[in-house]
Design a protein around this motif. Structure first.
Motif, PDB file in Angstrom:
ATOM      1  N   LEU A 253     -33.173  -6.808  20.364  1.00  0.00           N
ATOM      2  CA  LEU A 253     -32.246  -8.314  19.857  1.00  0.00           C
ATOM      3  C   LEU A 253     -31.356  -8.629  19.101  1.00  0.00           C
ATOM      4  CD1 LEU A 253     -33.864  -8.945  23.934  1.00  0.00           C
ATOM      5  CD2 LEU A 253     -33.225  -7.274  23.248  1.00  0.00           C
TER       6      LEU A 253
ATOM      7  N   ILE B  77     -32.199  -6.152  30.941  1.00  0.00           N
ATOM      8  CA  ILE B  77     -31.619  -5.191  30.052  1.00  0.00           C
ATOM      9  C   ILE B  77     -32.474  -4.419  30.012  1.00  0.00           C
ATOM     10  CG2 ILE B  77     -33.034  -5.722  27.442  1.00  0.00           C
ATOM     11  CD1 ILE B  77     -32.156  -8.572  27.578  1.00  0.00           C
TER      12      ILE B  77
ATOM     13  N   VAL C  15     -28.464 -13.038  24.782  1.00  0.00           N
ATOM     14  CA  VAL C  15     -28.574 -11.686  24.130  1.00  0.00           C
ATOM     15  C   VAL C  15     -27.538 -11.235  24.595  1.00  0.00           C
ATOM     16  CG1 VAL C  15     -30.013 -10.186  25.405  1.00  0.00           C
ATOM     17  CG2 VAL C  15     -29.352  -9.643  22.666  1.00  0.00           C
TER      18      VAL C  15
ATOM     19  N   ILE D 113     -27.732  -5.314  22.461  1.00  0.00           N
ATOM     20  CA  ILE D 113     -29.192  -4.537  22.270  1.00  0.00           C
ATOM     21  C   ILE D 113     -29.511  -3.243  21.612  1.00  0.00           C
ATOM     22  CG2 ILE D 113     -31.309  -3.963  23.998  1.00  0.00           C
ATOM     23  CD1 ILE D 113     -29.497  -5.493  26.353  1.00  0.00           C
TER      24      ILE D 113
ATOM     25  N   THR E 178     -37.780 -11.056  26.191  1.00  0.00           N
ATOM     26  CA  THR E 178     -36.890 -11.983  27.144  1.00  0.00           C
ATOM     27  C   THR E 178     -37.570 -13.868  27.242  1.00  0.00           C
ATOM     28  OG1 THR E 178     -37.376 -11.160  28.917  1.00  0.00           O
ATOM     29  CG2 THR E 178     -35.197 -10.648  28.562  1.00  0.00           C
TER      30      THR E 178
END
Length: 407
Positions: free
Chosen positions: A354, A329, A298, A301, A288
């Motif tokens: 991602l 996430i 994003v 995932i 991230t």
């Protein structure tokens, strides 16, 4: 460290399309976008509506893409208008029609909404004596078709052409600039402030400043292994770029259209299920950070884990809205591990990936740009098919092997 003489010396053009919606809107109103302040608003009847685009003079007084209508001063010299999708798609298509007269579609790449890259390495000499002359010819033809002035940067790769555009072409009279590898010490390294280098935003600049890196020259001479330890692949990319290198290839559609940020590791020992929690969090935090450094969100995932019995669990999940928040996430991944994993098992492989990125901007703006890109791409697909059909007909009609009809 880098051997420039071993790199292929290509000629890549970066054609500026910044403020595209605002500039097209100015032309449709019969005013000059270089001189007038105009904002394209998602809905001029709502004070909270966002600025989809603004001309450079309006940006000069602090009104940017993503600003709100109520932030724009009430002045007689500022134009406020609703978007016109047909105008934008038609002008974008007109630019592509000019480009496809000279280059194959595989040598053209719309990298994002702000620029088009084209590779003219092997074709410019059929029309002009130099890449600069070819760029000038394109610029004039685009202006003739659309009344838009599009500055052009020229370089041996995508990064260098983009920097030539940003740092020189957009501010000189000719609106064209060419950078070569030998220009790196005199043109690339002195760039200031640091965040004017492509790929470096204010977040990255602050992090690099904390390492004692304040100029592009500092970054170019910083140990690569230390950068990669801190930033992973983005550290390598920054180091390459600061030395004038770019591994992206216009013809490599996969890397440009479907980029991903991922981490695939084989652990040094078998980890208990609950030990994996901190490992996953650490990796997600690293990924991230790369998202935030690129101003990206994003939407998709995916992750997988492999146990010592070689059983593999995997899952892919698509978010309704994009995010670059670590815990958003992490919670998605951990909730699926809780459902899918054998908690008595031990694990020794982990992959987190991602992909499907969108720029970090207002949802309303993303929706508009998504619609524009969808309509433009549909029209462009038709244009490319028609161009290929005409090229095939021309080749057949010019072939010495073409046979006459026999009665």
């Amino acid at each position: 460290m880098y051997k420039y003489r071993l790199r292929e010396n290509r000629y890549i053009l970066c054609i500026d399309q910044s403020s595209f919606f605002a500039n097209v809107s100015c032309v449709s109103k019969g005013i000059n976008p270089v001189e007038h302040k105009l904002a394209v608003i998602s809905d001029t009847k709502r004070q909270g509506a966002i600025v989809i685009d603004a001309t450079e003079p309006l940006k000069g007084i602090g009104i940017e893409t993503g600003s709100r209508l109520f932030e724009i001063p009430h002045r007689s010299d500022i134009y406020i208008i609703n978007p016109n999708m047909n105008h934008y798609v038609n002008d974008s298509l007109a630019i592509y029609k000019v480009l496809l007269q000279y280059v194959d579609c595989k040598d053209v790449k719309q990298f994002n909404i702000d620029e088009i890259f084209i590779d003219i390495t092997y074709i410019y000499k059929y029309y002009c004596s130099s890449p600069k002359e070819f760029a000038n010819m394109l610029m004039e033809k685009i202006e003739h078709e659309t009344q838009l002035k599009c500055p052009i940067g020229i370089g041996p790769n995508m990064f260098m052409s983009k920097m030539a555009l940003k740092s020189e072409a957009k501010v000189n009279k000719q609106l064209i600039a060419e950078w070569k590898y030998e220009d790196i010490p005199t043109k690339l390294w002195p760039i200031h402030p640091f965040n004017k280098m492509w790929g470096i935003n204010h977040r990255v600049e602050k992090n690099l400043n904390d390492l004692g890196i304040f100029t592009v020259r500092d970054l170019a001479h910083y140990p690569l292994n230390k950068l990669m330890k801190l930033y992973g692949e983005i550290g390598k990319e920054l180091h390459l770029n600061s030395n004038g290198f770019d591994l992206n290839n216009i013809q490599d559609a996969h890397r440009l259209l479907k980029p991903s940020i991922s981490c695939d590791i084989e652990l040094t020992r078998d980890y208990q299920y609950y030990e994996m929690k901190s490992m996953i969090l650490e990796i997600v935090e690293s990924l991230t950070m790369q998202l935030r450094s690129r101003n990206l969100l994003v939407k998709s995932i995916s992750f997988s884990m492999k146990s010592r019995k070689n059983d593999r669990i995997s899952k892919q999940y698509t978010l309704k809205d994009g995010t670059n928040i670590t815990m958003d996430i992490f919670r998605v991944i951990w909730s699926f591990t809780e459902q899918l994993c054998d908690k008595q098992e031990k694990y020794h492989e982990l992959n987190i990936s991602l992909n499907n990125f969108v720029p970090e901007r207002a949802r309303e703006l993303n929706t508009f740009i998504d619609k524009f890109e969808r309509e433009r791409n549909e029209a462009l697909e038709i244009l490319i098919k028609e161009t290929k059909r005409k090229q095939k007909v021309n080749r057949q009609s010019n072939s010495p092997l073409r046979l006459s009809n026999v009665n």
